[in-house]
Design a protein around this motif. Sequence first.
Motif, mmCIF file in Angstrom:
data_model
loop_
_atom_site.group_PDB
_atom_site.id
_atom_site.type_symbol
_atom_site.label_atom_id
_atom_site.label_comp_id
_atom_site.label_asym_id
_atom_site.label_seq_id
_atom_site.Cartn_x
_atom_site.Cartn_y
_atom_site.Cartn_z
ATOM 1 N N UNK A 1 11.014 13.112 -3.577
ATOM 2 C CA UNK A 1 10.642 13.073 -1.757
ATOM 3 C C UNK A 1 9.764 13.914 -1.486
ATOM 4 N N UNK A 2 9.945 15.324 -2.115
ATOM 5 C CA UNK A 2 9.069 16.401 -1.536
ATOM 6 C C UNK A 2 7.880 16.727 -2.133
ATOM 7 N N UNK A 3 7.487 16.017 -3.037
ATOM 8 C CA UNK A 3 6.460 16.081 -4.140
ATOM 9 C C UNK A 3 6.292 17.421 -4.825
ATOM 10 N N UNK A 4 5.498 17.729 -5.828
ATOM 11 C CA UNK A 4 5.651 18.988 -6.697
ATOM 12 C C UNK A 4 4.926 20.120 -6.088
ATOM 13 N N UNK A 5 4.560 20.087 -4.821
ATOM 14 C CA UNK A 5 4.024 21.122 -3.966
ATOM 15 C C UNK A 5 4.374 21.246 -2.762
ATOM 16 N N UNK A 6 5.389 22.464 -2.470
ATOM 17 C CA UNK A 6 5.954 22.494 -1.371
ATOM 18 C C UNK A 6 5.086 22.662 0.020
ATOM 19 N N UNK A 7 4.104 22.845 -0.060
ATOM 20 C CA UNK A 7 3.104 23.009 0.915
ATOM 21 C C UNK A 7 2.381 21.715 1.480
ATOM 22 N N UNK A 8 2.792 20.651 0.525
ATOM 23 C CA UNK A 8 2.112 19.241 0.891
ATOM 24 C C UNK A 8 3.179 18.230 1.667
ATOM 25 N N UNK A 9 2.736 17.474 2.367
ATOM 26 C CA UNK A 9 3.756 16.570 2.862
ATOM 27 C C UNK A 9 4.245 15.424 1.963
ATOM 28 N N UNK A 10 5.624 15.344 1.989
ATOM 29 C CA UNK A 10 6.195 14.455 1.040
ATOM 30 C C UNK A 10 6.357 12.890 1.424
ATOM 31 N N UNK B 1 9.555 9.748 1.536
ATOM 32 C CA UNK B 1 10.899 9.302 1.071
ATOM 33 C C UNK B 1 10.818 8.252 -0.052
ATOM 34 N N UNK B 2 11.540 8.405 -0.987
ATOM 35 C CA UNK B 2 11.281 7.516 -1.937
ATOM 36 C C UNK B 2 11.602 5.911 -1.648
ATOM 37 N N UNK B 3 12.726 5.897 -0.693
ATOM 38 C CA UNK B 3 12.987 4.467 -0.491
ATOM 39 C C UNK B 3 12.533 4.089 0.736
ATOM 40 N N UNK B 4 12.504 4.544 1.696
ATOM 41 C CA UNK B 4 11.616 4.385 3.110
ATOM 42 C C UNK B 4 10.493 4.406 3.425
ATOM 43 N N UNK B 5 9.770 5.241 2.238
ATOM 44 C CA UNK B 5 8.229 5.632 2.377
ATOM 45 C C UNK B 5 7.879 6.432 3.548
ATOM 46 N N UNK B 6 8.777 6.852 4.334
ATOM 47 C CA UNK B 6 8.487 7.568 5.663
ATOM 48 C C UNK B 6 7.779 9.018 5.128
ATOM 49 N N UNK B 7 6.785 9.531 5.771
ATOM 50 C CA UNK B 7 6.224 10.702 5.469
ATOM 51 C C UNK B 7 7.021 12.010 5.970
ATOM 52 N N UNK B 8 7.449 12.931 5.098
ATOM 53 C CA UNK B 8 8.360 14.291 5.301
ATOM 54 C C UNK B 8 7.313 15.411 5.331
ATOM 55 N N UNK B 9 7.467 16.090 6.449
ATOM 56 C CA UNK B 9 6.728 17.294 6.554
ATOM 57 C C UNK B 9 7.115 18.396 5.367
ATOM 58 N N UNK C 1 0.885 -1.225 0.208
ATOM 59 C CA UNK C 1 -0.026 0.062 0.186
ATOM 60 C C UNK C 1 0.837 1.313 -0.147
ATOM 61 N N UNK C 2 0.354 2.341 -0.886
ATOM 62 C CA UNK C 2 1.244 3.488 -0.875
ATOM 63 C C UNK C 2 1.800 4.055 0.474
ATOM 64 N N UNK C 3 0.918 4.102 1.420
ATOM 65 C CA UNK C 3 1.515 4.707 2.755
ATOM 66 C C UNK C 3 2.189 3.922 3.565
ATOM 67 N N UNK C 4 2.527 2.693 3.170
ATOM 68 C CA UNK C 4 3.249 1.693 3.979
ATOM 69 C C UNK C 4 4.498 1.482 2.775
#
Lengths: 174, 128
Positions: free
Chosen positions: B60-69, B71-79, A144-147
Amino acid sequence: MDHAGLNWKNLLTLALAVGATAFAIARAPADDEAIFPMPAGKTYLNECGSCHTAFAPGLLPARSWRKMLAGLTDHFGEDASLDEPQRLAILKDLETLAADTPQANLRMRRINGAIPGNAAPQRITESGYFKFMHDEVPRHIWQRKKIGTPGNCLACHTRANEGRYGEREVRIPQ
Amino acid sequence: MKRYLPLLALFAALPLQAETPQQILDALVAQAGPASAARGEQLFRAKSTAGKTADACTSCHTDNPKAPGQHVKTHKTIDPLAPVAQKDRFTDPAKVEKWFKRNCNEVLARACTAQEKADFTAYMISVK
């Protein structure tokens, strides 16, 4: 009818035994709730929790952390290097709270027990313990995308950055 | 020596002090010359073929600087990167420097110049 075994004395003994067991369970939260100790302060969270979950030190033995912190300029292909005082401080925290320390809780001991003494694995997600604990999570869920990857603990274990992996704090995102 | 003491005290105090994004931009402009938010946006969106794990800042940061991104490898959410959406962005000079070093290397396989850093920072501040 004569229920010889069910007189008040036996009942009292039973009640006491049940009470004592409940008390013992209530007093062992660390082993029951899957809580791993985390380094104090913000350094570990900031430096090792920026690209991924701040993994609890108790998920690997100290020798694994020593090896990892000796090669941070090429950390799984990325540059995770630290200045030397920070590197040493983090290494000390990792060594103090690792899976093979004398204070390790039951889960940490189990993790350590499943790793051969001459190995220093660098991945938590490839350990026998991790696979065993997640064998009921189907493959399509990891994708899943979020994981995205099993290493993304924080996606499902909402308090993973505090070392908390208990069942009640698991939320699998859609 | 004596008259430099206040200056020294100021330097010693700097790392402890949070700065504003504008102060961080000013320091970069002092090294690079005037900054251009438009050039900064180009850098943010540019595709690179040199990258190791990612081909653009937006990976990693998406094309919108106001949106959370993510990480391409770890998939962690980036503020989000824009200070308007994430107020602690561009307030810690050492942190800003550290991530320019890592991420420029990750995407462009080289360090960013002072000019690029100034432009990028100006763009992020300009996002409203």
